[in-house]
Design an enzyme around this catalytic site. Structure first.
Site, PDB file in Angstrom:
ATOM      1  N   TYR A   1      71.608  47.670  64.668  1.00  0.00           N
ATOM      2  CA  TYR A   1      72.429  46.572  65.195  1.00  0.00           C
ATOM      3  C   TYR A   1      73.865  47.043  65.431  1.00  0.00           C
ATOM      4  CZ  TYR A   1      75.567  42.608  65.214  1.00  0.00           C
ATOM      5  OH  TYR A   1      76.581  41.749  65.541  1.00  0.00           O
TER       6      TYR A   1
ATOM      7  N   GLY B   1      73.213  26.386  70.041  1.00  0.00           N
ATOM      8  CA  GLY B   1      74.410  25.589  70.319  1.00  0.00           C
ATOM      9  C   GLY B   1      74.295  24.718  71.553  1.00  0.00           C
TER      10      GLY B   1
HETATM   11  C1  UD2 Z   1      77.685  40.395  58.651  1.00  0.00           C
HETATM   12  C2  UD2 Z   1      77.004  39.924  59.911  1.00  0.00           C
HETATM   13  C3  UD2 Z   1      76.334  41.052  60.599  1.00  0.00           C
HETATM   14  C4  UD2 Z   1      77.296  42.199  60.854  1.00  0.00           C
HETATM   15  C5  UD2 Z   1      78.041  42.543  59.562  1.00  0.00           C
HETATM   16  C6  UD2 Z   1      79.191  43.470  59.836  1.00  0.00           C
HETATM   17  C7  UD2 Z   1      76.272  37.634  59.598  1.00  0.00           C
HETATM   18  C8  UD2 Z   1      75.109  36.750  59.364  1.00  0.00           C
HETATM   19  N1  UD2 Z   1      75.995  38.941  59.582  1.00  0.00           N
HETATM   20  O1  UD2 Z   1      76.754  40.893  57.727  1.00  0.00           O
HETATM   21  O2  UD2 Z   1      75.813  40.601  61.828  1.00  0.00           O
HETATM   22  O3  UD2 Z   1      78.188  41.849  61.875  1.00  0.00           O
HETATM   23  O4  UD2 Z   1      78.608  41.402  58.953  1.00  0.00           O
HETATM   24  O5  UD2 Z   1      79.602  44.095  58.685  1.00  0.00           O
HETATM   25  O6  UD2 Z   1      77.391  37.212  59.829  1.00  0.00           O
HETATM   26  N2  UD2 Z   1      74.483  37.311  50.227  1.00  0.00           N
HETATM   27  C9  UD2 Z   1      74.164  36.700  49.020  1.00  0.00           C
HETATM   28  N3  UD2 Z   1      73.300  35.647  49.042  1.00  0.00           N
HETATM   29  C10 UD2 Z   1      72.738  35.165  50.191  1.00  0.00           C
HETATM   30  C11 UD2 Z   1      73.072  35.786  51.428  1.00  0.00           C
HETATM   31  C12 UD2 Z   1      73.948  36.870  51.406  1.00  0.00           C
HETATM   32  O7  UD2 Z   1      74.638  37.096  47.955  1.00  0.00           O
HETATM   33  O8  UD2 Z   1      71.972  34.187  50.127  1.00  0.00           O
HETATM   34  C13 UD2 Z   1      75.456  38.426  50.226  1.00  0.00           C
HETATM   35  C14 UD2 Z   1      74.937  39.655  50.928  1.00  0.00           C
HETATM   36  O9  UD2 Z   1      74.188  40.453  50.051  1.00  0.00           O
HETATM   37  C15 UD2 Z   1      76.251  40.313  51.356  1.00  0.00           C
HETATM   38  C16 UD2 Z   1      77.193  39.126  51.582  1.00  0.00           C
HETATM   39  O10 UD2 Z   1      76.598  38.018  50.932  1.00  0.00           O
HETATM   40  O11 UD2 Z   1      76.765  41.131  50.330  1.00  0.00           O
HETATM   41  C17 UD2 Z   1      77.393  38.799  53.058  1.00  0.00           C
HETATM   42  O12 UD2 Z   1      76.124  38.735  53.668  1.00  0.00           O
HETATM   43  P1  UD2 Z   1      75.911  38.153  55.151  1.00  0.00           P
HETATM   44  O13 UD2 Z   1      74.478  38.276  55.462  1.00  0.00           O
HETATM   45  O14 UD2 Z   1      76.538  36.825  55.282  1.00  0.00           O
HETATM   46  O15 UD2 Z   1      76.808  39.086  56.077  1.00  0.00           O
HETATM   47  P2  UD2 Z   1      76.976  40.686  56.185  1.00  0.00           P
HETATM   48  O16 UD2 Z   1      78.371  40.979  55.774  1.00  0.00           O
HETATM   49  O17 UD2 Z   1      75.888  41.420  55.508  1.00  0.00           O
END
Ligand code: UD2
Length: 290
Positions: free
Chosen positions: A136, A39
Protein backbone atom coordinates in the site's frame (compact mmCIF):
# COMPACT_ATOMS: atom_id res chain seq x y z
CA UNK A 1 -15.92 29.43 -12.30
CA UNK A 2 -13.16 27.01 -11.30
CA UNK A 3 -14.08 23.43 -12.10
CA UNK A 4 -12.82 20.77 -9.70
CA UNK A 5 -12.93 17.00 -10.23
CA UNK A 6 -12.49 14.93 -7.06
CA UNK A 7 -11.62 11.31 -7.78
CA UNK A 8 -12.72 8.93 -5.06
CA UNK A 9 -15.26 11.67 -4.51
CA UNK A 10 -17.81 9.28 -3.02
CA UNK A 11 -15.25 7.86 -0.57
CA UNK A 12 -14.67 8.93 3.01
CA UNK A 13 -11.98 11.57 2.46
CA UNK A 14 -12.95 12.45 -1.12
CA UNK A 15 -16.56 13.20 -0.23
CA UNK A 16 -15.56 15.58 2.57
CA UNK A 17 -13.20 17.38 0.18
CA UNK A 18 -15.81 17.55 -2.58
CA UNK A 19 -18.50 18.95 -0.27
CA UNK A 20 -16.15 21.47 1.33
CA UNK A 21 -14.97 22.80 -2.04
CA UNK A 22 -18.55 22.96 -3.34
CA UNK A 23 -19.56 25.02 -0.28
CA UNK A 24 -16.72 27.42 -1.03
CA UNK A 25 -18.25 28.01 -4.46
CA UNK A 26 -16.15 25.78 -6.71
CA UNK A 27 -17.94 23.85 -9.44
CA UNK A 28 -17.24 20.39 -8.12
CA UNK A 29 -17.87 17.02 -9.65
CA UNK A 30 -17.19 13.84 -7.72
CA UNK A 31 -15.79 10.96 -9.77
CA UNK A 32 -16.08 7.50 -8.32
CA UNK A 33 -16.32 3.87 -9.40
CA UNK A 34 -18.67 3.28 -6.43
CA UNK A 35 -16.73 0.07 -5.75
CA UNK A 36 -16.10 1.02 -2.11
CA UNK A 37 -17.95 4.29 -1.78
CA UNK A 38 -19.09 5.29 1.70
CA UNK A 39 -19.68 9.02 1.30
CA UNK A 40 -22.44 8.89 -1.28
CA UNK A 41 -25.10 10.41 1.01
CA UNK A 42 -22.86 13.30 1.99
CA UNK A 43 -22.59 14.26 -1.68
CA UNK A 44 -26.32 13.99 -2.20
CA UNK A 45 -27.12 16.14 0.82
CA UNK A 46 -24.78 18.85 -0.43
CA UNK A 47 -26.00 18.54 -4.02
CA UNK A 48 -22.58 17.63 -5.43
CA UNK A 49 -22.95 15.82 -8.76
CA UNK A 50 -21.40 12.40 -9.10
CA UNK A 51 -19.96 10.89 -12.27
CA UNK A 52 -19.66 7.15 -12.13
CA UNK A 53 -16.31 6.29 -13.68
CA UNK A 54 -13.69 3.65 -13.00
CA UNK A 55 -10.40 5.35 -13.80
CA UNK A 56 -8.75 2.03 -14.55
CA UNK A 57 -10.90 1.94 -17.68
CA UNK A 58 -12.60 5.33 -18.06
CA UNK A 59 -11.36 8.85 -18.67
CA UNK A 60 -11.34 11.74 -16.24
CA UNK A 61 -13.88 14.56 -16.70
CA UNK A 62 -12.40 17.88 -17.81
CA UNK A 63 -11.45 20.21 -14.93
CA UNK A 64 -9.16 23.06 -13.88
CA UNK A 65 -8.25 21.32 -10.63
CA UNK A 66 -8.08 17.57 -10.05
CA UNK A 67 -8.05 16.23 -6.49
CA UNK A 68 -6.98 12.61 -6.78
CA UNK A 69 -8.31 10.83 -3.72
CA UNK A 70 -9.30 7.52 -5.34
CA UNK A 71 -7.34 4.61 -3.91
CA UNK A 72 -7.43 1.30 -2.13
CA UNK A 73 -6.43 2.05 1.45
CA UNK A 74 -6.13 -1.18 3.40
CA UNK A 75 -2.55 -1.99 4.39
CA UNK A 76 -3.28 -5.64 5.26
CA UNK A 77 -5.22 -6.22 2.05
CA UNK A 78 -2.34 -4.77 0.03
CA UNK A 79 -0.23 -7.80 0.98
CA UNK A 80 -2.90 -10.11 -0.47
CA UNK A 81 -3.57 -8.06 -3.59
CA UNK A 82 -0.33 -6.20 -4.43
CA UNK A 83 -1.07 -6.14 -8.16
CA UNK A 84 -4.48 -4.55 -7.63
CA UNK A 85 -2.94 -1.95 -5.29
CA UNK A 86 -0.21 -1.04 -7.76
CA UNK A 87 -2.73 -0.84 -10.58
CA UNK A 88 -5.48 1.06 -8.79
CA UNK A 89 -3.21 3.41 -6.83
CA UNK A 90 0.04 3.83 -8.78
CA UNK A 91 -0.84 3.11 -12.43
CA UNK A 92 -4.13 4.99 -12.29
CA UNK A 93 -2.26 8.00 -10.88
CA UNK A 94 -0.08 7.94 -14.01
CA UNK A 95 -3.22 8.24 -16.12
CA UNK A 96 -4.74 10.97 -13.93
CA UNK A 97 -1.49 12.98 -13.87
CA UNK A 98 -1.06 12.77 -17.65
CA UNK A 99 -4.61 13.91 -18.29
CA UNK A 100 -4.27 16.73 -15.73
CA UNK A 101 -1.04 17.88 -17.38
CA UNK A 102 -2.56 17.79 -20.89
CA UNK A 103 -5.36 20.05 -19.66
CA UNK A 104 -3.10 22.37 -17.69
CA UNK A 105 -4.95 21.42 -14.51
CA UNK A 106 -3.58 21.68 -10.96
CA UNK A 107 -3.30 18.15 -9.55
CA UNK A 108 -3.66 17.58 -5.83
CA UNK A 109 -2.62 14.05 -5.00
CA UNK A 110 -3.91 12.62 -1.75
CA UNK A 111 -0.98 10.60 -0.46
CA UNK A 112 -0.24 8.99 2.87
CA UNK A 113 2.25 9.03 5.72
CA UNK A 114 2.65 5.35 4.78
CA UNK A 115 5.22 6.50 2.18
CA UNK A 116 7.70 7.15 5.03
CA UNK A 117 7.71 3.64 6.51
CA UNK A 118 9.43 3.17 9.87
CA UNK A 119 10.37 6.66 11.11
CA UNK A 120 14.10 7.36 11.40
CA UNK A 121 13.40 10.48 13.45
CA UNK A 122 10.41 12.32 14.89
CA UNK A 123 8.51 14.43 14.09
CA UNK A 124 8.52 13.31 10.47
CA UNK A 125 9.15 16.18 8.07
CA UNK A 126 8.74 16.08 4.31
CA UNK A 127 12.46 15.43 3.78
CA UNK A 128 12.29 12.21 5.78
CA UNK A 129 13.42 9.21 3.68
CA UNK A 130 10.60 7.35 1.97
CA UNK A 131 10.87 3.60 2.57
CA UNK A 132 7.34 2.21 2.65
CA UNK A 133 6.74 -0.95 4.67
CA UNK A 134 3.79 -2.28 2.67
CA UNK A 135 2.60 -2.63 -0.92
CA UNK A 136 0.00 0.00 0.00
CA UNK A 137 2.68 2.50 1.05
CA UNK A 138 4.72 1.72 -2.05
CA UNK A 139 1.70 2.16 -4.32
CA UNK A 140 1.13 5.64 -2.86
CA UNK A 141 4.82 6.55 -3.20
CA UNK A 142 4.99 5.41 -6.83
CA UNK A 143 1.84 7.48 -7.39
CA UNK A 144 3.67 10.53 -6.06
CA UNK A 145 6.72 9.85 -8.20
CA UNK A 146 4.91 9.27 -11.47
CA UNK A 147 2.79 12.37 -10.84
CA UNK A 148 5.97 14.40 -10.27
CA UNK A 149 7.37 13.10 -13.54
CA UNK A 150 4.29 14.03 -15.52
CA UNK A 151 3.18 17.37 -14.14
CA UNK A 152 4.69 20.41 -12.49
CA UNK A 153 1.40 21.78 -11.18
CA UNK A 154 1.34 19.20 -8.41
CA UNK A 155 0.51 19.26 -4.72
CA UNK A 156 1.23 16.11 -2.73
CA UNK A 157 -0.68 15.92 0.56
CA UNK A 158 0.71 13.21 2.85
CA UNK A 159 -2.10 12.54 5.27
CA UNK A 160 -1.45 11.13 8.71
CA UNK A 161 -4.22 9.27 10.59
CA UNK A 162 -7.50 10.67 9.32
CA UNK A 163 -10.76 10.26 11.24
CA UNK A 164 -14.21 11.78 11.20
CA UNK A 165 -17.82 11.21 10.22
CA UNK A 166 -18.34 8.67 7.48
CA UNK A 167 -15.31 6.49 8.10
CA UNK A 168 -16.73 3.02 8.12
CA UNK A 169 -16.40 -0.55 7.03
CA UNK A 170 -13.48 -2.95 7.31
CA UNK A 171 -10.93 -0.31 6.28
CA UNK A 172 -11.53 2.13 9.09
CA UNK A 173 -8.94 3.29 11.57
CA UNK A 174 -8.53 2.87 15.30
CA UNK A 175 -10.81 5.79 16.24
CA UNK A 176 -13.74 4.42 14.27
CA UNK A 177 -13.13 0.94 15.71
CA UNK A 178 -13.03 2.27 19.29
CA UNK A 179 -16.18 4.31 18.74
CA UNK A 180 -18.07 1.44 17.14
CA UNK A 181 -17.36 -0.63 20.26
CA UNK A 182 -18.17 2.26 22.59
CA UNK A 183 -21.59 2.62 20.99
CA UNK A 184 -22.26 -0.98 22.04
CA UNK A 185 -21.07 -0.14 25.56
CA UNK A 186 -17.84 -2.09 25.06
CA UNK A 187 -14.33 -0.91 26.03
CA UNK A 188 -11.66 -0.56 23.30
CA UNK A 189 -9.34 -3.38 22.27
CA UNK A 190 -5.72 -2.22 22.14
CA UNK A 191 -3.24 -4.11 19.96
CA UNK A 192 0.06 -4.31 21.85
CA UNK A 193 0.85 -2.20 24.92
CA UNK A 194 -0.93 0.93 23.72
CA UNK A 195 2.23 3.00 24.02
CA UNK A 196 2.38 3.40 20.24
CA UNK A 197 1.51 6.91 19.07
CA UNK A 198 -0.27 8.41 16.09
CA UNK A 199 -1.11 11.86 14.76
CA UNK A 200 -4.90 12.05 14.36
CA UNK A 201 -6.24 14.64 11.94
CA UNK A 202 -9.92 15.38 11.44
CA UNK A 203 -11.16 14.87 7.89
CA UNK A 204 -12.62 18.41 7.81
CA UNK A 205 -9.17 19.81 8.55
CA UNK A 206 -7.88 17.75 5.61
CA UNK A 207 -10.60 19.26 3.41
CA UNK A 208 -9.62 22.76 4.58
CA UNK A 209 -6.00 22.02 3.70
CA UNK A 210 -6.95 20.98 0.18
CA UNK A 211 -9.04 24.14 -0.19
CA UNK A 212 -6.05 26.30 0.77
CA UNK A 213 -3.84 24.65 -1.85
CA UNK A 214 -6.54 25.11 -4.49
CA UNK A 215 -7.08 28.74 -3.56
CA UNK A 216 -3.36 29.58 -3.47
CA UNK A 217 -2.30 27.29 -6.31
CA UNK A 218 0.28 25.97 -3.83
CA UNK A 219 2.44 23.17 -5.18
CA UNK A 220 4.94 20.86 -3.47
CA UNK A 221 4.86 18.15 -0.83
CA UNK A 222 3.06 18.71 2.47
CA UNK A 223 2.48 16.69 5.59
CA UNK A 224 -1.09 16.99 6.76
CA UNK A 225 -1.38 16.19 10.44
CA UNK A 226 -1.66 18.06 13.72
CA UNK A 227 1.92 17.69 14.96
CA UNK A 228 0.52 16.11 18.12
CA UNK A 229 1.38 12.51 19.05
CA UNK A 230 -1.33 10.66 20.96
CA UNK A 231 -0.79 7.20 22.40
CA UNK A 232 -3.41 4.56 21.66
CA UNK A 233 -3.83 4.09 25.40
CA UNK A 234 -4.60 7.79 25.85
CA UNK A 235 -7.01 7.61 22.92
CA UNK A 236 -8.75 4.67 24.60
CA UNK A 237 -9.03 6.67 27.86
CA UNK A 238 -10.55 9.67 26.08
CA UNK A 239 -13.09 7.51 24.20
CA UNK A 240 -14.07 5.73 27.41
CA UNK A 241 -14.51 9.04 29.22
CA UNK A 242 -16.59 10.63 26.45
CA UNK A 243 -18.83 7.58 26.04
CA UNK A 244 -18.91 6.88 29.79
CA UNK A 245 -17.80 3.29 29.28
CA UNK A 246 -17.49 1.13 32.38
CA UNK A 247 -14.91 -1.62 32.68
CA UNK A 248 -11.32 -1.79 31.54
CA UNK A 249 -9.55 -1.69 28.23
CA UNK A 250 -8.81 -5.05 26.63
CA UNK A 251 -5.39 -5.89 25.26
CA UNK A 252 -4.67 -8.08 22.24
CA UNK A 253 -1.36 -9.06 20.59
CA UNK A 254 0.41 -6.32 18.61
CA UNK A 255 -0.56 -6.05 14.96
CA UNK A 256 2.20 -7.38 12.69
CA UNK A 257 3.93 -4.69 10.63
CA UNK A 258 2.71 -1.80 12.82
CA UNK A 259 5.05 1.12 13.26
CA UNK A 260 5.62 2.28 16.85
CA UNK A 261 5.42 6.06 16.52
CA UNK A 262 4.18 8.51 13.95
CA UNK A 263 3.79 12.26 14.19
CA UNK A 264 4.00 14.93 11.54
CA UNK A 265 6.14 18.01 11.34
CA UNK A 266 3.70 20.48 9.80
CA UNK A 267 5.47 23.82 9.48
CA UNK A 268 5.33 23.62 5.68
CA UNK A 269 1.54 23.35 5.70
CA UNK A 270 1.43 26.12 8.34
CA UNK A 271 3.35 28.38 5.97
CA UNK A 272 0.34 28.30 3.64
CA UNK A 273 -1.80 29.83 6.39
CA UNK A 274 -3.52 26.55 7.22
CA UNK A 275 -3.75 25.02 10.63
CA UNK A 276 -5.87 22.23 12.07
CA UNK A 277 -8.92 23.60 13.85
CA UNK A 278 -10.50 20.53 15.42
CA UNK A 279 -8.93 19.30 18.66
CA UNK A 280 -9.06 15.52 19.11
CA UNK A 281 -11.53 15.55 22.03
CA UNK A 282 -13.89 17.86 20.14
CA UNK A 283 -13.61 15.74 17.01
CA UNK A 284 -14.40 12.63 19.04
CA UNK A 285 -17.36 14.27 20.78
CA UNK A 286 -18.80 15.21 17.39
CA UNK A 287 -18.89 11.50 16.52
CA UNK A 288 -21.15 10.58 19.45
CA UNK A 289 -24.43 11.33 17.69
CA UNK A 290 -23.55 9.86 14.33
C1 UD2 B 1 -2.80 4.40 9.02
C2 UD2 B 1 -3.69 4.30 7.81
C3 UD2 B 1 -2.99 3.60 6.70
C4 UD2 B 1 -1.65 4.25 6.39
C5 UD2 B 1 -0.85 4.43 7.68
C6 UD2 B 1 0.34 5.32 7.46
C7 UD2 B 1 -6.00 4.15 8.53
C8 UD2 B 1 -7.16 3.25 8.71
N1 UD2 B 1 -4.87 3.54 8.13
O1 UD2 B 1 -2.48 3.13 9.53
O2 UD2 B 1 -3.80 3.63 5.55
O3 UD2 B 1 -1.86 5.48 5.75
O4 UD2 B 1 -1.61 5.07 8.69
O5 UD2 B 1 1.26 5.17 8.46
O6 UD2 B 1 -6.05 5.35 8.70
N2 UD2 B 1 -5.21 -0.32 16.93
C9 UD2 B 1 -5.67 -0.83 18.15
N3 UD2 B 1 -6.94 -1.33 18.20
C10 UD2 B 1 -7.77 -1.35 17.12
C11 UD2 B 1 -7.31 -0.83 15.88
C12 UD2 B 1 -6.01 -0.33 15.82
O7 UD2 B 1 -4.95 -0.83 19.15
O8 UD2 B 1 -8.92 -1.81 17.25
C13 UD2 B 1 -3.86 0.26 16.87
C14 UD2 B 1 -3.02 -0.32 15.76
O9 UD2 B 1 -2.37 -1.49 16.19
C15 UD2 B 1 -2.05 0.84 15.50
C16 UD2 B 1 -2.87 2.08 15.84
O10 UD2 B 1 -3.98 1.63 16.60
O11 UD2 B 1 -0.94 0.77 16.37
C17 UD2 B 1 -3.37 2.81 14.60
O12 UD2 B 1 -3.96 1.87 13.74
P1 UD2 B 1 -4.84 2.29 12.46
O13 UD2 B 1 -5.26 1.05 11.79
O14 UD2 B 1 -5.88 3.26 12.84
O15 UD2 B 1 -3.84 3.15 11.56
P2 UD2 B 1 -2.32 2.91 11.07
O16 UD2 B 1 -1.52 3.97 11.72
O17 UD2 B 1 -1.89 1.51 11.25
Amino acid sequence: MVRVAVTGGAGFIGSHIAVHLARLGYRVVAVDSLERATGFERLEEAGVPLVRADLRHDDLPDADVVVHAAAYIDVAESWERPYEYMWNNAAVTAKVAKRAAERGAHLIYISSAAVYGEPEYLPIDERHPTKPKSPYGLSKLVGEQIAEMLTKKLTVARLFNVYGPGQSGPYSGVITKFIQRAKQGKPPVIFGDGEQTRDFIHVEDVARFVAVTVEKGATGVYNVGTGIAVSIRKLADIVMKIFKIEGTVRYAPPRPGDIKHSVAEISRAFSLGWKPQIALEDGLRKLIDI
